[in-house]
Write an enzyme that holds these catalytic residues in place. Structure first.
Site, PDB file in Angstrom:
ATOM      1  N   LYS A 113      50.229  17.986  31.557  1.00 32.47           N
ATOM      2  CA  LYS A 113      50.221  16.601  31.048  1.00 32.47           C
ATOM      3  C   LYS A 113      51.636  16.140  30.728  1.00 32.47           C
ATOM      4  O   LYS A 113      51.941  14.951  30.859  1.00 32.47           O
ATOM      5  CB  LYS A 113      49.347  16.477  29.796  1.00 32.47           C
ATOM      6  CG  LYS A 113      47.893  16.797  30.041  1.00 32.47           C
ATOM      7  CD  LYS A 113      47.021  15.565  30.225  1.00 32.47           C
ATOM      8  CE  LYS A 113      45.741  15.957  30.920  1.00 32.47           C
ATOM      9  NZ  LYS A 113      44.735  15.018  31.099  1.00 32.47           N
ATOM     10  N   LYS A 195      41.948  20.574  40.947  1.00 36.83           N
ATOM     11  CA  LYS A 195      40.643  20.166  40.402  1.00 36.83           C
ATOM     12  C   LYS A 195      40.442  18.651  40.478  1.00 36.83           C
ATOM     13  O   LYS A 195      41.411  17.888  40.400  1.00 36.83           O
ATOM     14  CB  LYS A 195      40.471  20.675  38.962  1.00 36.83           C
ATOM     15  CG  LYS A 195      41.231  19.905  37.917  1.00 36.83           C
ATOM     16  CD  LYS A 195      40.653  20.136  36.517  1.00 36.83           C
ATOM     17  CE  LYS A 195      41.261  19.110  35.572  1.00 36.83           C
ATOM     18  NZ  LYS A 195      40.587  18.896  34.335  1.00 36.83           N
ATOM     19  N   LYS A 198      39.532  13.044  36.291  1.00 33.47           N
ATOM     20  CA  LYS A 198      39.324  11.623  35.987  1.00 33.47           C
ATOM     21  C   LYS A 198      40.592  10.836  36.211  1.00 33.47           C
ATOM     22  O   LYS A 198      40.597   9.715  36.658  1.00 33.47           O
ATOM     23  CB  LYS A 198      39.084  11.428  34.490  1.00 33.47           C
ATOM     24  CG  LYS A 198      37.878  11.925  33.888  1.00 33.47           C
ATOM     25  CD  LYS A 198      37.773  11.239  32.509  1.00 33.47           C
ATOM     26  CE  LYS A 198      37.069  12.103  31.497  1.00 33.47           C
ATOM     27  NZ  LYS A 198      37.973  12.776  30.578  1.00 33.47           N
TER      28      LYS A 198
HETATM   29  P1  ATP Z   1      41.723  14.030  32.539  1.00 34.61           P
HETATM   30  O1  ATP Z   1      41.942  13.789  33.992  1.00 34.61           O
HETATM   31  O2  ATP Z   1      41.749  12.810  31.685  1.00 34.61           O
HETATM   32  O3  ATP Z   1      42.518  15.168  31.992  1.00 34.61           O
HETATM   33  P2  ATP Z   1      39.396  15.580  33.098  1.00 34.61           P
HETATM   34  O4  ATP Z   1      38.657  15.033  34.269  1.00 34.61           O
HETATM   35  O5  ATP Z   1      40.170  16.816  33.279  1.00 34.61           O
HETATM   36  O6  ATP Z   1      40.218  14.448  32.417  1.00 34.61           O
HETATM   37  P3  ATP Z   1      38.334  16.289  30.513  1.00 34.61           P
HETATM   38  O7  ATP Z   1      37.957  15.212  29.559  1.00 34.61           O
HETATM   39  O8  ATP Z   1      39.612  16.992  30.268  1.00 34.61           O
HETATM   40  O9  ATP Z   1      38.278  15.776  31.999  1.00 34.61           O
HETATM   41  O10 ATP Z   1      37.168  17.349  30.592  1.00 34.61           O
HETATM   42  C1  ATP Z   1      35.833  17.174  30.223  1.00 34.61           C
HETATM   43  C2  ATP Z   1      35.030  18.403  30.608  1.00 34.61           C
HETATM   44  O11 ATP Z   1      34.867  18.440  32.015  1.00 34.61           O
HETATM   45  C3  ATP Z   1      35.699  19.725  30.226  1.00 34.61           C
HETATM   46  O12 ATP Z   1      34.707  20.639  29.831  1.00 34.61           O
HETATM   47  C4  ATP Z   1      36.349  20.154  31.489  1.00 34.61           C
HETATM   48  O13 ATP Z   1      36.518  21.555  31.538  1.00 34.61           O
HETATM   49  C5  ATP Z   1      35.326  19.688  32.520  1.00 34.61           C
HETATM   50  N1  ATP Z   1      35.942  19.433  33.810  1.00 34.61           N
HETATM   51  C6  ATP Z   1      36.936  18.550  34.066  1.00 34.61           C
HETATM   52  N2  ATP Z   1      37.234  18.539  35.374  1.00 34.61           N
HETATM   53  C7  ATP Z   1      36.411  19.438  35.953  1.00 34.61           C
HETATM   54  C8  ATP Z   1      36.243  19.888  37.298  1.00 34.61           C
HETATM   55  N3  ATP Z   1      36.975  19.399  38.282  1.00 34.61           N
HETATM   56  N4  ATP Z   1      35.310  20.812  37.545  1.00 34.61           N
HETATM   57  C9  ATP Z   1      34.547  21.322  36.561  1.00 34.61           C
HETATM   58  N5  ATP Z   1      34.659  20.950  35.274  1.00 34.61           N
HETATM   59  C10 ATP Z   1      35.578  20.015  34.960  1.00 34.61           C
END
Ligand code: ATP
Ligand code: LTN
Length: 331
Positions: A113, A195, A198
């Site tokens: 980040k 991965k 969002k």
């Molecule tokens: P950002 O892009 O804002 O960092 P993010 O998509 O990584 O967001 P988080 O809010 O950090 O999402 O995560 C919410 C939940 O979803 C957490 O439990 C995280 O481990 C899970 N998660 C996020 N991305 C994935 C993915 N690609 N596959 C499986 N689990 C995920």
């Protein structure tokens, strides 16, 4: 009947992706019968990056709706907003004093980040995992269902809890991460070696839970695969196809072997269509419920207010014990 406790949360940073759903939310729904579940909106964590205040407010409400639309029953689970329970930040301050800079410096999410937000490397971003540890330890959670990317934060939470316990005697339960083998890391559709996230800038890389059927079809059609044209699971040499197989497998409850057999002799076109239709079929009822819930924001707030009251009772008991142990004078 002593049920084990679960706590988890998601940041209100925008529309959730299929990765969030398959890696986290979907598992939460499965766990609601067996455990005493606390599911929060991690709105304070969201402040570690810059947000438009109005958008954050909207995203918070939308996320509550999405939790419920995904199948979380508000009667069975405690659903609440993190900032409504002050014990999280109160405990976080104390835990900060038992966490080393070196430990926080090793966190890959912080490194990731800070490179993405180089103009705003604030100290909240650095101590983010300590607030997460407080979220978990304030409820003496046994299990924390998260995707793979959060495992490192869970390990740190365990280290902090063990350190505190060895200094002051048994105080915190040592939580375990809960991830499933398939789905814990759903990859991007355009870049299947990173991965699905969002905050990814490329809309074609992620499926949003709110995407229309046509958008979903288009995104899967354009998903990166390879030139072998054979549906076979091999994460190393076929990351794109393997990712699509994982998505299909979770939704249809099929093993990778079963999927290979089902699509034997068929090209990627037919397979991609099947994956897209499976996702559309799963998301349709979720989207209908979501839109219906958003029509009544007062009802959503009432659920969260009730949740916060229940959460607060539990978290305050733990906080009081911690205050006493470290020598703070409490009335
Ligand atoms: P950002 O892009 O804002 O960092 P993010 O998509 O990584 O967001 P988080 O809010 O950090 O999402 O995560 C919410 C939940 O979803 C957490 O439990 C995280 O481990 C899970 N998660 C996020 N991305 C994935 C993915 N690609 N596959 C499986 N689990 C995920
Ligand atoms: N850091 C988590 C969100 C989060 C969380 C938690 C998850 C904040 N507090 C407590 C589990 C338990 C993320 O998904 N990015």
């Amino acid at each position: 009947m002593n049920k084990k406790t679960i706590l988890s949360g998601i940041q209100a940073t925008g529309s959730l992706t299929l990765g969030n759903y398959l890696g986290a939310l979907n598992n939460w729904v499965e766990m609601q019968e067996e455990y005493d579940c606390y599911y929060m909106i991690a709105d304070l964590h969201t402040l570690t990056i810059r947000n438009n205040p109005e958008t954050l407010k909207e995203n918070t409400l939308k996320l509550i709706a999405l939790y419920i639309a995904s199948g979380l029953n508000p009667e069975k689970n405690t659903i609440f907003i993190q900032s409504h329970v002050p014990a999280h930040t109160q405990l976080s301050w104390i835990l900060n004093c038992y966490t080393y800079m070196g430990e926080l410096n090793r966190m890959t999410q912080f490194k990731d980040k800070s490179s993405k937000h180089a103009d705003n490397i604030n100290s909240g971003l650095f101590t983010y995992p300590v607030l997460m540890a407080a979220d978990i330890l304030a409820y003496n959670a046994d299990l924390v269902p998260v995707g793979d990317d959060q495992k490192q934060h869970l390990e740190l939470t365990r280290d902090i809890a063990e350190r505190f316990n060895s200094l002051y005697g048994e105080t915190f339960k040592i939580p375990e991460p809960y991830t499933k083998k398939v789905g814990a890391r759903i990859m991007g559709l355009q870049n299947p070696t990173a991965k699905m996230s969002k905050s990814s800038q490329d809309p074609m890389d992620k499926i949003l839970l709110t995407d229309s059927p046509d958008e979903i079809r288009k995104k899967f059609k354009k998903a990166v695969t390879d030139s072998e044209n054979c549906v076979r699971f091999d994460r190393e040499s076929k990351p794109g196809v393997s990712n699509l197989m994982s998505i299909y497998g979770i939704i249809k409850n099929k093993t990778m072997d079963e999927i290979e057999k089902q699509f034997e002799g068929q090209g990627y076109g037919a397979f991609k269509t099947a994956v897209a239709e499976a996702v559309i079929e799963r998301l349709e009822p979720l989207q209908n419920k979501y839109n219906e819930l958003l029509e009544n924001p007062d009802k959503l707030m009432a659920i969260c207010n009730k949740g916060a009251k229940k959460a607060e009772e539990k978290a305050n008991r733990v906080l009081k014990d911690v205050y006493k142990k470290v020598g703070l004078v409490i009335e």
